[in-house]
Design a protein around this motif. Structure first.
Motif, PDB file in Angstrom:
ATOM      1  N   VAL A  88      -7.315  -3.450   3.904  1.00 31.97           N
ATOM      2  CA  VAL A  88      -6.582  -3.884   2.716  1.00 31.97           C
ATOM      3  C   VAL A  88      -5.533  -4.943   3.061  1.00 31.97           C
ATOM      4  CG1 VAL A  88      -4.934  -3.062   0.968  1.00 31.97           C
ATOM      5  CG2 VAL A  88      -7.037  -1.776   1.392  1.00 31.97           C
TER       6      VAL A  88
ATOM      7  N   LEU B 275       0.864  -1.187   0.000  1.00 29.25           N
ATOM      8  CA  LEU B 275       0.000   0.000   0.000  1.00 29.25           C
ATOM      9  C   LEU B 275       0.899   1.235   0.000  1.00 29.25           C
ATOM     10  CD1 LEU B 275      -2.720   1.552   0.456  1.00 29.25           C
ATOM     11  CD2 LEU B 275      -2.397   1.124   2.908  1.00 29.25           C
TER      12      LEU B 275
ATOM     13  N   GLU C  88     -14.500  -0.059   0.687  1.00 30.31           N
ATOM     14  CA  GLU C  88     -13.523  -0.597   1.640  1.00 30.31           C
ATOM     15  C   GLU C  88     -12.828   0.534   2.390  1.00 30.31           C
ATOM     16  OE1 GLU C  88     -11.024  -4.225   0.335  1.00 30.31           O
ATOM     17  OE2 GLU C  88     -11.504  -3.177  -1.534  1.00 30.31           O
TER      18      GLU C  88
ATOM     19  N   VAL D  74      -0.504  -3.845  -5.826  1.00 27.75           N
ATOM     20  CA  VAL D  74      -0.232  -2.489  -5.341  1.00 27.75           C
ATOM     21  C   VAL D  74      -1.516  -1.675  -5.272  1.00 27.75           C
ATOM     22  CG1 VAL D  74       0.956  -0.314  -5.865  1.00 27.75           C
ATOM     23  CG2 VAL D  74       2.134  -2.505  -6.194  1.00 27.75           C
ATOM     24  N   SER D  75      -1.731  -1.038  -4.115  1.00 32.37           N
ATOM     25  CA  SER D  75      -2.819  -0.074  -3.991  1.00 32.37           C
ATOM     26  C   SER D  75      -2.218   1.240  -3.505  1.00 32.37           C
ATOM     27  CB  SER D  75      -3.902  -0.581  -3.027  1.00 32.37           C
ATOM     28  OG  SER D  75      -3.323  -0.916  -1.779  1.00 32.37           O
ATOM     29  N   ALA D  76      -2.990   2.321  -3.551  1.00 34.27           N
ATOM     30  CA  ALA D  76      -2.429   3.644  -3.286  1.00 34.27           C
ATOM     31  C   ALA D  76      -3.503   4.581  -2.781  1.00 34.27           C
ATOM     32  CB  ALA D  76      -1.822   4.210  -4.561  1.00 34.27           C
ATOM     33  N   LEU D  77      -3.120   5.487  -1.912  1.00 36.73           N
ATOM     34  CA  LEU D  77      -4.092   6.453  -1.388  1.00 36.73           C
ATOM     35  C   LEU D  77      -3.405   7.747  -0.982  1.00 36.73           C
ATOM     36  CD1 LEU D  77      -7.274   6.195  -0.376  1.00 36.73           C
ATOM     37  CD2 LEU D  77      -6.166   6.647   1.808  1.00 36.73           C
TER      38      LEU D  77
ATOM     39  N   ARG E  41      -4.138  -3.660  -7.566  1.00 36.02           N
ATOM     40  CA  ARG E  41      -4.931  -4.448  -6.632  1.00 36.02           C
ATOM     41  C   ARG E  41      -6.341  -4.743  -7.160  1.00 36.02           C
ATOM     42  NH1 ARG E  41      -8.500  -3.436  -2.448  1.00 36.02           N
ATOM     43  NH2 ARG E  41      -8.500  -5.016  -0.807  1.00 36.02           N
ATOM     44  N   HIS E  42      -6.959  -3.772  -7.827  1.00 39.62           N
ATOM     45  CA  HIS E  42      -8.321  -3.996  -8.330  1.00 39.62           C
ATOM     46  C   HIS E  42      -8.322  -5.040  -9.442  1.00 39.62           C
ATOM     47  CE1 HIS E  42      -6.335  -1.021 -10.692  1.00 39.62           C
ATOM     48  NE2 HIS E  42      -7.352  -0.705 -11.444  1.00 39.62           N
TER      49      HIS E  42
ATOM     50  N   LEU F 150     -11.364   3.816  -7.913  1.00 40.56           N
ATOM     51  CA  LEU F 150     -10.748   2.496  -8.015  1.00 40.56           C
ATOM     52  C   LEU F 150      -9.543   2.467  -8.951  1.00 40.56           C
ATOM     53  CD1 LEU F 150     -11.095  -0.454  -7.103  1.00 40.56           C
ATOM     54  CD2 LEU F 150     -12.564  -0.830  -9.076  1.00 40.56           C
ATOM     55  N   GLY F 151      -9.635   3.154 -10.079  1.00 42.42           N
ATOM     56  CA  GLY F 151      -8.553   3.119 -11.048  1.00 42.42           C
ATOM     57  C   GLY F 151      -7.272   3.773 -10.551  1.00 42.42           C
ATOM     58  N   ILE F 152      -7.387   4.665  -9.599  1.00 41.94           N
ATOM     59  CA  ILE F 152      -6.208   5.349  -9.059  1.00 41.94           C
ATOM     60  C   ILE F 152      -5.722   4.692  -7.770  1.00 41.94           C
ATOM     61  CG2 ILE F 152      -5.455   7.509  -7.953  1.00 41.94           C
ATOM     62  CD1 ILE F 152      -6.986   9.011 -10.140  1.00 41.94           C
ATOM     63  N   THR F 153      -6.652   4.202  -6.945  1.00 48.31           N
ATOM     64  CA  THR F 153      -6.253   3.631  -5.660  1.00 48.31           C
ATOM     65  C   THR F 153      -6.087   2.110  -5.707  1.00 48.31           C
ATOM     66  OG1 THR F 153      -8.535   3.278  -4.944  1.00 48.31           O
ATOM     67  CG2 THR F 153      -7.552   5.428  -4.428  1.00 48.31           C
ATOM     68  N   GLY F 154      -6.799   1.457  -6.609  1.00 51.37           N
ATOM     69  CA  GLY F 154      -6.812   0.004  -6.592  1.00 51.37           C
ATOM     70  C   GLY F 154      -7.669  -0.563  -5.471  1.00 51.37           C
ATOM     71  N   ILE F 155      -8.329   0.318  -4.712  1.00 50.71           N
ATOM     72  CA  ILE F 155      -9.142  -0.115  -3.572  1.00 50.71           C
ATOM     73  C   ILE F 155     -10.584   0.352  -3.787  1.00 50.71           C
ATOM     74  CG2 ILE F 155      -9.290  -0.176  -1.038  1.00 50.71           C
ATOM     75  CD1 ILE F 155      -6.520   1.194  -0.963  1.00 50.71           C
TER      76      ILE F 155
ATOM     77  N   GLY G 160     -13.145   1.427   6.446  1.00 58.48           N
ATOM     78  CA  GLY G 160     -11.981   1.547   7.324  1.00 58.48           C
ATOM     79  C   GLY G 160     -12.001   2.843   8.125  1.00 58.48           C
ATOM     80  N   ILE G 161     -12.366   3.927   7.459  1.00 54.48           N
ATOM     81  CA  ILE G 161     -12.420   5.222   8.155  1.00 54.48           C
ATOM     82  C   ILE G 161     -13.530   5.203   9.202  1.00 54.48           C
ATOM     83  CG2 ILE G 161     -12.584   7.734   7.865  1.00 54.48           C
ATOM     84  CD1 ILE G 161     -10.374   6.496   6.165  1.00 54.48           C
TER      85      ILE G 161
ATOM     86  N   HIS H 199      -9.518  14.309 -11.043  1.00 58.33           N
ATOM     87  CA  HIS H 199      -8.904  14.652 -12.321  1.00 58.33           C
ATOM     88  C   HIS H 199      -9.822  14.446 -13.507  1.00 58.33           C
ATOM     89  CE1 HIS H 199      -5.402  15.274 -10.086  1.00 58.33           C
ATOM     90  NE2 HIS H 199      -5.404  14.055  -9.624  1.00 58.33           N
TER      91      HIS H 199
ATOM     92  N   VAL I 286      -1.372   1.081 -10.288  1.00 59.37           N
ATOM     93  CA  VAL I 286      -1.959   0.246  -9.240  1.00 59.37           C
ATOM     94  C   VAL I 286      -2.537  -1.023  -9.866  1.00 59.37           C
ATOM     95  CG1 VAL I 286      -2.447   2.160  -7.664  1.00 59.37           C
ATOM     96  CG2 VAL I 286      -4.203   1.405  -9.287  1.00 59.37           C
TER      97      VAL I 286
ATOM     98  N   ILE J  62      -6.549   7.497   9.369  1.00 58.12           N
ATOM     99  CA  ILE J  62      -7.064   7.091   8.057  1.00 58.12           C
ATOM    100  C   ILE J  62      -6.283   5.884   7.545  1.00 58.12           C
ATOM    101  CG2 ILE J  62      -7.363   7.787   5.653  1.00 58.12           C
ATOM    102  CD1 ILE J  62      -7.710  10.674   6.631  1.00 58.12           C
TER     103      ILE J  62
ATOM    104  N   ILE K 296      -7.406   1.937   6.553  1.00 59.54           N
ATOM    105  CA  ILE K 296      -7.190   1.281   5.256  1.00 59.54           C
ATOM    106  C   ILE K 296      -6.372   0.009   5.434  1.00 59.54           C
ATOM    107  CG2 ILE K 296      -6.370   1.623   2.886  1.00 59.54           C
ATOM    108  CD1 ILE K 296      -8.362   3.763   3.753  1.00 59.54           C
TER     109      ILE K 296
ATOM    110  N   ASP L  51      -0.958   9.646  -7.939  1.00 60.93           N
ATOM    111  CA  ASP L  51      -1.677   9.884  -9.181  1.00 60.93           C
ATOM    112  C   ASP L  51      -1.025   9.264 -10.403  1.00 60.93           C
ATOM    113  OD1 ASP L  51      -3.964  11.511  -8.955  1.00 60.93           O
ATOM    114  OD2 ASP L  51      -3.190  12.456 -10.776  1.00 60.93           O
ATOM    115  N   LYS L  52       0.295   9.154 -10.387  1.00 64.19           N
ATOM    116  CA  LYS L  52       1.024   8.643 -11.554  1.00 64.19           C
ATOM    117  C   LYS L  52       1.356   7.164 -11.416  1.00 64.19           C
ATOM    118  CE  LYS L  52       3.265  12.981 -12.735  1.00 64.19           C
ATOM    119  NZ  LYS L  52       2.196  13.264 -13.716  1.00 64.19           N
TER     120      LYS L  52
END
Lengths: 327, 327, 327, 327
Positions: free
Chosen positions: C177, C108, D168, C151-154, C134-135, D159-164, D172-173, D116, C132, C169, C173, C128-129
């Protein structure tokens, strides 16, 4: 000094792309005299050129005489940087064919469109990434390396924000900067959704009234600017009316083969317009169809165009470095 | 036609604000002949005006003769919209005092600075929110209501992105648009961190070389543009060198009262510069000090300035509607 | 479960960089036991590693025990994409040394900081770049190629916008995750302006309270998250107080060699603080010093970090393709 | 724990708006039992409420049982700030009807969507302007005035940016922050272009799978989150397929009255789909129709929604100050 408007008699052709206009006419069974066509398919891109040589051709196509080069590639909508470097290199080569400049020539690049409306922001974004050299040539000429032309760039904004015709602004700059060539970048409207962000059109006769995603009333061409104007356009939207129109035509086409159309066969242009207006409402001119990921696509395209301009304008920038000097 | 540069002999005054230059000279015990000063404290803002009337005053202040009005308010760094409407109204009133325009006069508003560098983006953002009318006056004059002047606006970008001097661009537009007045908005550099985003300066003699957050070489004033130029500037940064310089002076000042300074008292300008360079490195000109929340502050200020311009330029826009027509 | 804070007794060390803290201590003549140091100079970058092995070392340095790797390169402030690919590859290699993950491990990536404050936006921009996966692993596992980790990202935002501690936060997650490793990206504050946007610091012990450009109160480390946390930090600002402090020290240093300092030699910490406050005002904590071109630098760095993460996290992404899969 | 999906048998209803689904069914002559409807027309806005009370109603409407309130106003697409304050006040009042919270209750506001992609950015932008108080309540409770509830906010990304999955992340929050109520903001897809950016829908039963501009698979509702979830949605796009479908239906409708339809009358759903696909290409799901000025409209709406939330959530924020505390 308004430019002559070449409006086709066929009102259903609402496209900024010469290649689409030609295709449309051909499909309708119209002969298109005074229009020559060539094409070449490479591994990653298809390059075609339409030359309009006579006033009749211009009338039929709804576009002024000149050379229109189209680079098409589905890779423009993907993320593969390696292939995009190749397309940027192809674009650089096609661009170079359209001008013949001295080594120390000056070029002004104009990024048309609106920073704050994503599909219309391609021009300003290209300006932003471009390598400019004119200020170095003026204030520190000894620092300007060999093989670099004198490049300046401007994103003049749109009428609704400035209150000034883009053409008036550019003319003022041209009078002061005195370039040998103007290159104008613009977002275009396509007829066909497949072309959105997959096609780059070059034209050696400038940008003409009514083209583009926004509204331009004053042409940017040799007649109005006093120097040659090359246009680079990328379709980023389809007007919703075109979608609606095509649905009607396709529907009628499907039915036609099978039986007598009855009243459907007698549907005139006014009936079709009425149907479209019933669906899209009175504000039909303002509805754009875009891919969901348009923000990403515009970013990508701005790199490809800026990179190609850097290579085409500066002999010292080599093809392998097409993305190297992006700002 | 470069403008005459009024450079003070005192190199330590590196500020775009007349009120700061005057304060600095006064603190140093210098008399400032040829400079008059008035001030007025309201509930939410302090308004002062400096008038430079003689060449001697101009020399001492490092600024050309003219009227400089300063509106100061700590509320500019807060979020209270009600108070900000009041400050915007005060700004509108002070602006109106600086010009005398016919009802149908044309005004060109220029937003100097760089969209992509937050502290320098104030000018372009004001342009973005401003109500422009020139295109309506030209293409649909019957839709232009009574009491609306002919306003156009442009954000010309910065030298590093365009390769063209801002002054050249504006001159080209002025020649084509032919306004009766130009108003130029710019981000300024202050000497004192307290002034950052809390002060708005108006000047009736334009923007001059070397002012502003970026570098401008060509003045925007009546001499270069052919029409009066009003400048609206807001300090958004302090150069890091000023911080360093002030630390040295303050330190010496603290010590002075107590005893003989020894070698400290003999520290010359060159020594101080050496100290500063040792800390800030060779790229000292490029380091800016800004409040952490500068993005928010620029947004706020752009509303206050655009609102004030809408009221000041259009008799039909009333003070109570100062924020109503923001785009 | 707040993390233990390692605060050095020397209040003048206000830096997030281990390499700076060590340098500062060494310059002051302090021995730094429990701290080992290695370095290696390449063509384009200098790589050094500091290991803090004992509580005493941690106390002296003001940082918890662990490995701190620093990559330094002035090329990070330039535009040469070819060299930046190399630095991104070096970063990828150093990152890989800090973890030992199974082929199908889940990672993550957390981008700390504020989208709307440029110097603090590095973390969100890297997210942003980033590529990822995981989905895809969850919804279309057959499409996930070999050699791609999960890989996931936040980008969780900052306290002032969310009202929630970043650590809370991220913990939420992580609980859902269940990654094997967390990598947190953050903008840092440096002591020295030369380091701003020229240094990348990796640490294998997470991000700790009070670090970073904003304020974080809850640590992101193995203790709080339950899995290892690697931190990647880049200094993007210097606090204005540091500039002021360094000016004072430098000035005193210059004078010292030459003669008796008189009262200057007796200046205590309180006097210095008073001088600094006199110059910077009461809001001193909020003033940041940044390079003028910070927007451009953050963009550049976000590519270098995202590219390196893509290579380091996915065995299938080769070094030569370091910039290829940037989103 | 996936939520039950209420999919209507009528596949042509592809709208997130209850009011549109009902209208569509009514127009088709379907009775809609288990659905009650009320409406009220004010000077600037039309407010209607649909209550789905039975499983049959839910089945017919394609939406779960619950209260759906719709505020419609063409003024949402204009620039009049005074009227927009009124609409924001109406929204605040309607919101308050949907919850019943203690004075010291905690509320978590979730801004769904993608920063974005402009039409999908409404949620994140609302979060950005919202007044949050939870951190003050935690770290400086004495500074939290009377009449302020404990508000936190998050834009979890897509989802496309975070993979999560968004669901979910939010779960978590929620587990960590433990709010009494979740309010989720989302961009929606409408069926009818007239509704785009002119309609605000409130629902007291959360956000459900497949709704919204992007794709959400996990519901945000009381079942999945453990606390009540209020949804606020604004349609910002129409799927291009809907435009195409409506053109076909309108065309057939126009013809119907006049004569026997022949084969046209026998066009089935598959034929229609084939026509649409011929026009829109295989990537039909990804084409959005938006007004050209969507960037401006999203900005406007984010103020109206944030302002209304500030008033509805904090008894101390009065209606007249609806826009006063926007960040």
């Amino acid at each position: 000094m308004p430019a002559k408007v070449f409006s086709t008699k066929n009102p259903s052709i609402r496209t900024d792309l010469a290649v689409e206009a030609r295709q449309f006419l051909t499909q309708q069974g119209h002969a298109v005299p005074g229009v020559t066509f060539k094409e070449d398919t490479g591994e990653y891109a298809h390059v075609s050129s339409v030359e309009i040589t006579t006033p009749e051709g211009a009338q039929a196509m709804g576009k002024p005489p000149g050379n229109y080069i189209t680079i098409e590639s589905q890779y423009l909508r993907q993320t593969n940087k390696v292939i995009q470097e190749e397309i940027s290199q192809i674009l650089a080569r096609e661009l170079e064919k359209l001008f013949n400049l001295a080594e120390n020539a000056a070029v002004l690049v104009i990024g048309l469109g609106n920073w704050h409306a994503t599909p219309d922001a391609l021009g300003p974004r290209v300006i932003d990434k471009l390598m400019v050299t004119r200020h170095i040539a003026q204030y520190a000429p000894e620092e300007l390396g060999e093989g670099l032309r004198i490049v300046s760039a401007l994103a003049p904004g749109v009428l609704g924000i400035t209150g000034i015709e883009t053409g008036e602004i550019v003319r003022g700059i041209v009078q002061n900067v005195k370039p040998d060539l103007v290159i104008a970048i613009d977002s275009l409207a396509a007829r066909n959704v497949d072309r959105v962000c997959t096609t780059i059109q070059l034209a050696d006769n400038g940008i003409n009234p009514g083209s583009g995603v926004g509204n331009k009333r004053l042409a940017l061409n040799e007649e109005t600017m006093g120097v040659p104007v090359i246009a680079i356009g990328v379709p980023t939207v389809v007007h919703a009316t075109n979608i609606a129109y095509d649905v009607i035509e396709t529907l009628l086409g499907q039915v036609k083969g099978e039986m007598d159309l009855g009243i459907m066969g007698k549907l005139g242009a006014a009936d079709k317009r009425q149907t479209i207006q019933a669906v899209l409402g009175p504000g039909i001119g303002d509805l754009h169809v875009t891919p969901k990921e348009i923000d990403f696509l515009i970013l990508n395209l701005s790199q490809i165009l800026s990179g190609a301009l850097n290579v085409a304008l500066h002999p010292a920038v080599k093809e392998k470095d097409v993305f190297r000097y992006l700002q």
